[in-house]
Scaffold this active site. Structure first.
Site, PDB file in Angstrom:
ATOM      1  N   GLU A  47      67.942  19.115  78.780  1.00  0.00           N
ATOM      2  CA  GLU A  47      67.334  18.718  77.505  1.00  0.00           C
ATOM      3  C   GLU A  47      68.215  17.821  76.646  1.00  0.00           C
ATOM      4  O   GLU A  47      68.147  17.865  75.425  1.00  0.00           O
ATOM      5  CB  GLU A  47      66.918  19.950  76.708  1.00  0.00           C
TER       6      GLU A  47
ATOM      7  N   GLU B  63      60.578  24.000  82.796  1.00  0.00           N
ATOM      8  CA  GLU B  63      60.475  25.254  82.039  1.00  0.00           C
ATOM      9  C   GLU B  63      59.063  25.316  81.507  1.00  0.00           C
ATOM     10  O   GLU B  63      58.568  24.328  80.964  1.00  0.00           O
ATOM     11  CB  GLU B  63      61.440  25.288  80.848  1.00  0.00           C
TER      12      GLU B  63
HETATM   13  C1  GAL Z   1      64.544  25.391  76.295  1.00  0.00           C
HETATM   14  C2  GAL Z   1      65.937  25.481  76.892  1.00  0.00           C
HETATM   15  C3  GAL Z   1      66.226  26.848  77.455  1.00  0.00           C
HETATM   16  C4  GAL Z   1      65.831  27.905  76.484  1.00  0.00           C
HETATM   17  C5  GAL Z   1      64.387  27.755  76.175  1.00  0.00           C
HETATM   18  C6  GAL Z   1      63.887  28.807  75.230  1.00  0.00           C
HETATM   19  O1  GAL Z   1      64.438  24.374  75.397  1.00  0.00           O
HETATM   20  O2  GAL Z   1      66.110  24.530  77.898  1.00  0.00           O
HETATM   21  O3  GAL Z   1      67.580  26.958  77.786  1.00  0.00           O
HETATM   22  O4  GAL Z   1      66.622  27.793  75.357  1.00  0.00           O
HETATM   23  O5  GAL Z   1      64.176  26.497  75.585  1.00  0.00           O
HETATM   24  O6  GAL Z   1      64.183  28.533  73.942  1.00  0.00           O
END
Ligand code: GAL
Length: 741
Positions: free
Chosen positions: A396, A458
């Site tokens: 990110e 994700e």
């Molecule tokens: C994403 C990040 C993860 C985790 C997730 C939940 O943005 O890549 O590591 O933080 O959000 O907040």
């Protein structure tokens, strides 16, 4: 001794939680140091959540010292001696008999030093390690906020290896051109030659199947090899190989030997899997077969111990990922333990690995360490068949053409056989450019992605602050939480432009930033932080294709407050639901219709305390049935260990689950009672005592003590209910490869 001897150096360490002056010197008085086993957390985090946790996370940020006295077995004489660390958080300085042996930056990659010139072969030695676990804004992933914890200590295994003066320093095995009929294994073998003379050497690669039958044995031509030289050659054709796949993760054993005058002077053994794959714009193909990537993100983290847990629990996590019905895992956001990856090889999990980083990119020095970490990751892991792609972009982070062009080139130079991927934040989706081979973005679900091949790295609908992911979520909240994953799985199964995705996340986890304001626990897991299941995990389980007995799960605790619509997850054609023996209908799937096994929703089921029964049919015949009983009044506690036996090596451990049950053995899903724990016997308790139940359950850890065997009795009690009890046997530790103190 012929060849190499790899010795276990996890036992017999001495530890002090302060930055002692002179602790690197052999004569330093370490009699007040504590005796510990590796993996070791520099401090046990006293609480797993809330304000107390906040106090403790600051407390792991300090400098400590580890010392290990050792003598070398006589057979090591004349050999090179190499000390290897799989992971130290975060900066390690290693001294041997008072002399510096080397240092390493970064909590997630291993390192080794040749300490031959610093050791005595016939006397006492001491290795001393200064471990700096303070904040390091100069080292990835730090520099900005990080949504997890790094923890501190020598958190992974330590080994001592004795090798001949000319030895194999690296082996990289690939199978370019492999096809269904067969292929050759290419061995690229690097040699360390410490003799100062040019040596005439050859290399032999032998491949064995699981029964020990030889599949190939080929010797390279002779070559003059100086220090740092390498030899590359192909084996003879392996005909009709048994391929590695997620359903049949077949592993061959490769023995690569260095020969001088026809005599073996060093041998390295490694497992290999033969497979080929391709990521195209519209599909991922493994051995020519299209496969949707159904994955999950995993953090390497446990309550109280942080990352310092033995290999068997690392492997158990991989088993849980596979057992939940995932075929892939993203190692978010750093290279994970070698034991975890080896298990992924064995059980057939596709691994997306990535270098340490989280949203922040630092200055040029930071970026150099990031690149070094990438190099260490690839050199360590490029023989794992489970690893399919290298993540060479900080999770990110915003675009950075110069850095990511360099990291992509680095990965290609070290491993031309695998693609690279980079994970974007969704705000960057519209402007980002493609540098890597696979485009990954978090929390975005485009019909036709801007760039392809596309994978959702994700996903979920982000129910992290509204209680839906809590271990004590109501049935309605839990259904909403499941929907937040199932909708996305449904999206990628209905859309060939998305190759699949990785749910966020496998387990709840501790984080420093606490941006969800949920007491420093991120409740995003399929399982809670103790690794207890949430209903969503059963939705994934029900997707497993090859289950002998399909999963069938009633997603309701069947209490008065349960919603009237009852969801059932199951790999069946039809499901019939009964309330206290009376059928309320037999239906076909009607929920999440694009996934391999859509779910079943029974509408307006009138609540009546008692038993819900679901019967699953395949091809018109009953295949599976399950029950759910309304929980009655609390009656007693149970205590059940994950492992009933431990080894007395000082670091072996098991989790013990505590549950509050009614007379029928049904868990009280909303109980928050305070439970006291009593331990008797030769082991350490790690956890909180008393501990409040979360959703009627909690857990604690039991860790063996070095050399102490016997029975450990655990008793758990709470007001007004029967106590629970379990026993754990601690057996003798007897590892012949352990380095003598
Ligand atoms: C994403 C990040 C993860 C985790 C997730 C939940 O943005 O890549 O590591 O933080 O959000 O907040």
């Amino acid at each position: 001794m012929n060849g190499r001897k790899i010795m276990n150096m996890n036992t017999g360490w001495l530890y002090s939680a302060s930055d002692n002056t002179g602790a690197h010197l052999p004569e330093f008085d370490d009699s007040r140091f504590e005796r510990v086993g590796i993996p070791h957390a520099n401090t046990v985090i006293g609480a797993h959540k809330g304000e107390d946790f906040q106090k403790y996370i600051e407390r792991y940020r300090f400098v400590s010292w580890y010392r290990r006295h050792f003598s070398l077995p006589a057979e090591c004489c004349g050999k090179r001696i190499i000390i290897g660390f799989e992971g130290v958080a975060t900066v390690a300085e290693v001294y041997v008999n008072g002399k510096p042996a080397g240092s390493h930056k970064g909590a997630y990659t291993g390192f080794e030093f040749d300490i031959t010139d610093r050791v005595s072969f016939d006397g006492d030695n001491v290795v001393a390690v200064r471990v700096d676990s303070t904040k390091h804004p100069d080292i990835p992933p730090e520099g900005g906020d990080v949504d997890y914890c790094l923890f501190g200590g020598i958190v992974r295994n330590v080994t001592l290896t004795a090798v001949s003066p000319v030895y194999i320093s690296d082996v990289f095995l690939t199978a370019p051109g492999l096809g269904p009929q067969g292929g050759k294994v290419r061995s690229a073998v690097s040699v360390r030659n410490t003799t100062g003379e040019t040596k005439v050497l050859s290399v032999e690669t032998a491949i064995f199947d699981k029964n020990g039958a030889e599949a190939a044995r080929t010797v390279s031509g002779e070559a003059s090899v100086k220090d740092g030289g390498s030899v590359t050659f192909d084996t003879d054709e392996i005909k009709n190989p048994r391929l590695w796949s997620v359903d049949d993760p077949y592993l061959y054993t490769a023995e690569v030997s260095l020969l001088e005058n026809g005599e073996k002077i060093d041998t390295v053994e490694t497992k290999i899997g033969l497979r080929w794959f391709e990521f195209t714009d519209t599909g991922f193909y493994l051995n020519g077969e299209k496969l949707k990537i159904r994955g999950v993100n995993r953090h390497e983290q446990w309550p109280w111990q942080g990352r310092a847990i033995p290999d068997k629990l690392q492997a158990r996590d991989a088993d849980m990922v596979k057992g939940t019905g995932f075929n892939a895992v993203r190692c978010s956001h750093y290279p994970q333990s070698p034991a975890f990856l080896s298990r992924c090889d064995e059980i057939g999990l596709i691994v997306f690995e990535e270098a340490p980083g989280w949203q922040h990119v630092g200055d040029s020095e930071w970026q150099e360490i990031y690149k070094t970490n990438i190099e260490e990751m690839i050199l360590r892991d490029r023989n794992h068949p489970s690893v399919f792609t290298w993540g060479v972009r900080v999770n990110e982070s915003w675009d950075n053409r110069e850095l990511y062009t360099a990291t992509t080139a680095l990965a290609k130079a070290l491993d031309p056989t695998r693609p690279t991927h980079g994970v974007r934040r969704n705000e960057n989706y519209d402007s980002t450019e493609m540098i890597e081979d696979i485009f990954c973005a978090n929390y975005i679900y485009p019909e036709v992605p801007r760039l392809r091949p596309f994978i959702s790295s994700e996903h979920s609908w982000e129910h992290w602050t509204d209680g839906c992911g809590l271990p004590w979520a109501t049935d309605a909240q839990a259904a909403e939480f499941t929907k937040s994953f199932a909708d996305v799985v449904d999206y990628y199964y209905s859309n060939d432009n998305c190759l699949g995705g990785f749910a966020w996340s496998m387990f709840d986890y501790d984080n420093e930033v606490n941006y969800t304001r949920t007491g420093h626990v991120f409740y995003s897991g399929m399982y809670d932080i103790f690794r207890h299941d949430k209903p969503v995990s059963h939705f994934y389980r029900s997707q497993t294709e090859s289950a002998e007995k399909p999963e069938l799960y009633i997603a309701s605790y069947w209490t008065e407050s349960s919603p009237a619509d009852v969801e059932v997850y199951g790999g069946c054609d039809e499901v019939e639901l009964f309330v206290n023996g009376v059928s309320v209908g037999r239906i076909k799937p009607n929920l999440y219709m694009n996934v391999p096994h859509p779910a079943f929703k029974f509408k307006n089921v009138k609540f009546e305390a008692g038993t819900l029964t679901a019967v699953g049919y395949i091809g018109g015949r009953e295949r599976v049935r399950t029950e759910r009983k309304t929980p009655g009044p609390a009656a007693g506690l149970s205590a059940v260990p994950d492992y009933g036996t431990l080894t007395a090596d000082g670091s072996d451990m098991t989790s013990v689950t505590v549950e509050l049950l009614d007379e029928n053995g049904t868990r009280l899903p909303y109980a928050a009672d305070l439970v006291s724990i009593e331990i008797e016997g030769p082991a350490d308790f790690i956890g909180e005592n008393p501990i409040a139940l979360e959703g009627g359950r909690a857990a604690f850890l039991i860790r063996s003590r070095f050399g102490q065997t016997g029975t450990v009795a655990c008793t758990v009690s709470a007001a007004g209910v029967r106590s629970g009890r379990c026993e754990i046997a601690v057996n003798e530790y007897n590892d012949e490869t352990s380095v003598p103190c």
